[in-house]
Design an enzyme around this catalytic site. Structure first.
Site, PDB file in Angstrom:
ATOM      1  N   GLU A   6       0.836  -1.214   0.000  1.00 50.35           N
ATOM      2  CA  GLU A   6       0.000   0.000   0.000  1.00 50.35           C
ATOM      3  C   GLU A   6       0.870   1.264   0.000  1.00 50.35           C
ATOM      4  O   GLU A   6       0.531   2.267  -0.631  1.00 50.35           O
ATOM      5  CB  GLU A   6      -0.935  -0.027   1.215  1.00 50.35           C
TER       6      GLU A   6
ATOM      7  N   GLU B  29      -3.375  -9.856   3.735  1.00 48.44           N
ATOM      8  CA  GLU B  29      -4.208  -9.603   4.927  1.00 48.44           C
ATOM      9  C   GLU B  29      -5.269 -10.666   5.162  1.00 48.44           C
ATOM     10  O   GLU B  29      -5.572 -11.009   6.307  1.00 48.44           O
ATOM     11  CB  GLU B  29      -4.876  -8.219   4.820  1.00 48.44           C
TER      12      GLU B  29
HETATM   13  N1  CAA Z   1       4.763  -7.196  11.420  1.00 51.38           N
HETATM   14  C1  CAA Z   1       5.557  -7.445  12.485  1.00 51.38           C
HETATM   15  N2  CAA Z   1       6.687  -8.181  12.404  1.00 51.38           N
HETATM   16  C2  CAA Z   1       7.017  -8.684  11.203  1.00 51.38           C
HETATM   17  C3  CAA Z   1       6.231  -8.454  10.064  1.00 51.38           C
HETATM   18  C4  CAA Z   1       5.055  -7.678  10.202  1.00 51.38           C
HETATM   19  N3  CAA Z   1       4.262  -7.372   9.178  1.00 51.38           N
HETATM   20  N4  CAA Z   1       6.814  -9.100   9.021  1.00 51.38           N
HETATM   21  C5  CAA Z   1       7.919  -9.679   9.511  1.00 51.38           C
HETATM   22  N5  CAA Z   1       8.049  -9.434  10.818  1.00 51.38           N
HETATM   23  C6  CAA Z   1       9.114  -9.890  11.727  1.00 51.38           C
HETATM   24  C7  CAA Z   1       8.968 -11.346  12.081  1.00 51.38           C
HETATM   25  O1  CAA Z   1       8.048 -11.547  13.121  1.00 51.38           O
HETATM   26  C8  CAA Z   1      10.389 -11.705  12.460  1.00 51.38           C
HETATM   27  O2  CAA Z   1      10.620 -11.256  13.774  1.00 51.38           O
HETATM   28  P1  CAA Z   1      11.423 -12.227  14.829  1.00 51.38           P
HETATM   29  O3  CAA Z   1      12.801 -12.369  14.224  1.00 51.38           O
HETATM   30  O4  CAA Z   1      11.401 -11.459  16.097  1.00 51.38           O
HETATM   31  O5  CAA Z   1      10.662 -13.519  14.852  1.00 51.38           O
HETATM   32  C9  CAA Z   1      11.228 -10.832  11.539  1.00 51.38           C
HETATM   33  O6  CAA Z   1      10.367  -9.795  11.064  1.00 51.38           O
HETATM   34  C10 CAA Z   1      11.751 -11.589  10.322  1.00 51.38           C
HETATM   35  O7  CAA Z   1      10.645 -12.194   9.680  1.00 51.38           O
HETATM   36  P2  CAA Z   1      10.591 -13.770   9.329  1.00 51.38           P
HETATM   37  O8  CAA Z   1      11.450 -14.564  10.265  1.00 51.38           O
HETATM   38  O9  CAA Z   1       9.159 -14.155   9.224  1.00 51.38           O
HETATM   39  O10 CAA Z   1      11.294 -13.743   7.886  1.00 51.38           O
HETATM   40  P3  CAA Z   1      11.045 -14.756   6.676  1.00 51.38           P
HETATM   41  O11 CAA Z   1      12.078 -14.429   5.673  1.00 51.38           O
HETATM   42  O12 CAA Z   1      10.931 -16.153   7.171  1.00 51.38           O
HETATM   43  O13 CAA Z   1       9.604 -14.348   6.097  1.00 51.38           O
HETATM   44  C11 CAA Z   1       7.907 -12.813   5.314  1.00 51.38           C
HETATM   45  C12 CAA Z   1       9.423 -13.087   5.513  1.00 51.38           C
HETATM   46  C13 CAA Z   1       7.334 -13.765   4.255  1.00 51.38           C
HETATM   47  C14 CAA Z   1       7.776 -11.379   4.847  1.00 51.38           C
HETATM   48  C15 CAA Z   1       7.184 -13.025   6.684  1.00 51.38           C
HETATM   49  O14 CAA Z   1       7.879 -12.303   7.687  1.00 51.38           O
HETATM   50  C16 CAA Z   1       5.753 -12.558   6.673  1.00 51.38           C
HETATM   51  O15 CAA Z   1       4.888 -13.244   6.173  1.00 51.38           O
HETATM   52  N6  CAA Z   1       5.500 -11.369   7.263  1.00 51.38           N
HETATM   53  C17 CAA Z   1       4.144 -10.842   7.392  1.00 51.38           C
HETATM   54  C18 CAA Z   1       3.636 -10.299   6.074  1.00 51.38           C
HETATM   55  C19 CAA Z   1       2.204  -9.822   6.223  1.00 51.38           C
HETATM   56  O16 CAA Z   1       1.307 -10.598   6.482  1.00 51.38           O
HETATM   57  N7  CAA Z   1       1.998  -8.516   6.005  1.00 51.38           N
HETATM   58  C20 CAA Z   1       0.673  -7.907   6.100  1.00 51.38           C
HETATM   59  C21 CAA Z   1       0.452  -7.354   7.482  1.00 51.38           C
HETATM   60  S1  CAA Z   1      -1.229  -6.844   7.726  1.00 51.38           S
HETATM   61  C22 CAA Z   1      -1.303  -5.292   7.068  1.00 51.38           C
HETATM   62  O17 CAA Z   1      -0.375  -4.778   6.494  1.00 51.38           O
HETATM   63  C23 CAA Z   1      -2.642  -4.621   7.290  1.00 51.38           C
HETATM   64  C24 CAA Z   1      -2.814  -3.308   6.596  1.00 51.38           C
HETATM   65  O18 CAA Z   1      -3.028  -3.230   5.392  1.00 51.38           O
HETATM   66  C25 CAA Z   1      -2.869  -2.100   7.387  1.00 51.38           C
END
Ligand code: CAA
Length: 260
Positions: free
Chosen positions: A114, A134
């Site tokens: 976004e 999401e």
């Molecule tokens: N929020 C908070 N923390 C996050 C994050 C997020 N969106 N994305 C990643 N992190 C954190 C993880 O929790 C992790 O923290 P720790 O080391 O303390 O465990 C750190 O970043 C590294 O992430 P991963 O270990 O998960 O890294 P990866 O390479 O295995 O995976 C990824 C990468 C595919 C991006 C995965 O982190 C992921 O799926 N993240 C979430 C993506 C997501 O769902 N985003 C949408 C959020 S909802 C939103 O945005 C609503 C809106 O429109 C307002």
């Protein structure tokens, strides 16, 4: 100005804003949104800046979304307030009267996608990944993804991404028009700076009015939008930059545009 969660650099007419929470893949929490809000206000107040580049710190991520740890325990009222703050920041970027280029250096998911959508131009490193995951978290996008995504790439592809939560690579993002182009990761910042430099060398008032015409015109019917364009076209002719641009052409030399 000091920020807790972002970095701000200015090099001549080009400003670079870097979201700086690499340990959580630059996820957007309240503090980051408030920093971005203040930063884009400061940019709006600085006429020497002609182009902004927005990117994320680290090798892996532009922005991996809104901060899930922060959002997890919000009640509906707080969730609305968070979405409103996020949307305020996206609007400030879109409505800034200068171009903003997203240098997408990795994950651009959820709120990160976004954020890229609120920029005028998106250049992606080949490692970039895009998506609106999401629905997998039981929510919908809250920073205007359901609105800007279909406006940019059309309803069909937007619905596919929004309903499936699928994550696509940079090549697919370029194919469906979500990004302008992809470049090798190591060339991402230099490509963005090179593009920013070319834009910064053009007539700043004209560039500003182009952004105004595109962003405001797109919300109008064609007739009104064309009249709006004609008004802005006329406005250019009250600026010394129009005189300089056309004079330079007839004198077969590059134009010299002072700051307005
Ligand atoms: N929020 C908070 N923390 C996050 C994050 C997020 N969106 N994305 C990643 N992190 C954190 C993880 O929790 C992790 O923290 P720790 O080391 O303390 O465990 C750190 O970043 C590294 O992430 P991963 O270990 O998960 O890294 P990866 O390479 O295995 O995976 C990824 C990468 C595919 C991006 C995965 O982190 C992921 O799926 N993240 C979430 C993506 C997501 O769902 N985003 C949408 C959020 S909802 C939103 O945005 C609503 C809106 O429109 C307002």
């Amino acid at each position: 100005m000091d920020y807790e969660t972002i970095l701000f650099e200015k090099d001549g007419a080009i400003a670079t804003v870097t979201i700086n929470r690499p340990k959580v893949l630059n996820a957007l929490n309240r503090a980051t949104l408030e920093d971005l809000d203040r930063c884009f206000q400061a940019i709006a107040d600085d006429p020497a800046i002609r182009v902004v580049i927005l990117t994320g710190a680290g090798e892996k991520s532009f922005v991996a979304g809104a901060d899930i740890a922060y959002m997890q325990h919000l009640n509906p009222l707080q969730a609305r307030e968070f979405a409103t703050l996020g949307q305020k920041v996206m609007n400030a970027i879109e409505q800034l009267d200068r171009p903003v280029i997203a240098a997408v250096n990795g994950f651009a998911l959820g709120g990160g996608c976004e954020l890229a959508l609120a920029c005028d131009i998106r250049i992606a490193g080949e490692n970039a990944r895009f998506g609106q995951p999401e629905v997998g978290l039981g929510v919908i996008p809250g920073f205007a993804g359901t609105q800007r995504l279909p406006r940019l790439i059309g309803k069909g592809y937007a619905c596919e991404l929004l309903f499936s939560g699928d994550i696509i690579d940079a090549g697919e993002a370029a194919r469906i028009g979500l990004v302008n182009r992809t470049v090798p990761r190591e060339q991402l910042m230099s490509s963005c700076r090179e593009m920013a430099g070319r834009i910064a060398a053009r007539g700043p008032i004209a560039v500003r009015l182009c952004k105004d015409a595109v962003n405001n015109g797109i919300e109008m019917d064609l007739g009104r939008a064309c009249r709006y364009e004609a008004d802005l076209f006329a406005m250019c002719f009250s600026s010394p930059q129009q005189q300089e641009g056309m004079k330079a052409f007839t004198e077969k030399r590059p134009p010299l545009f002072d700051s307005d």
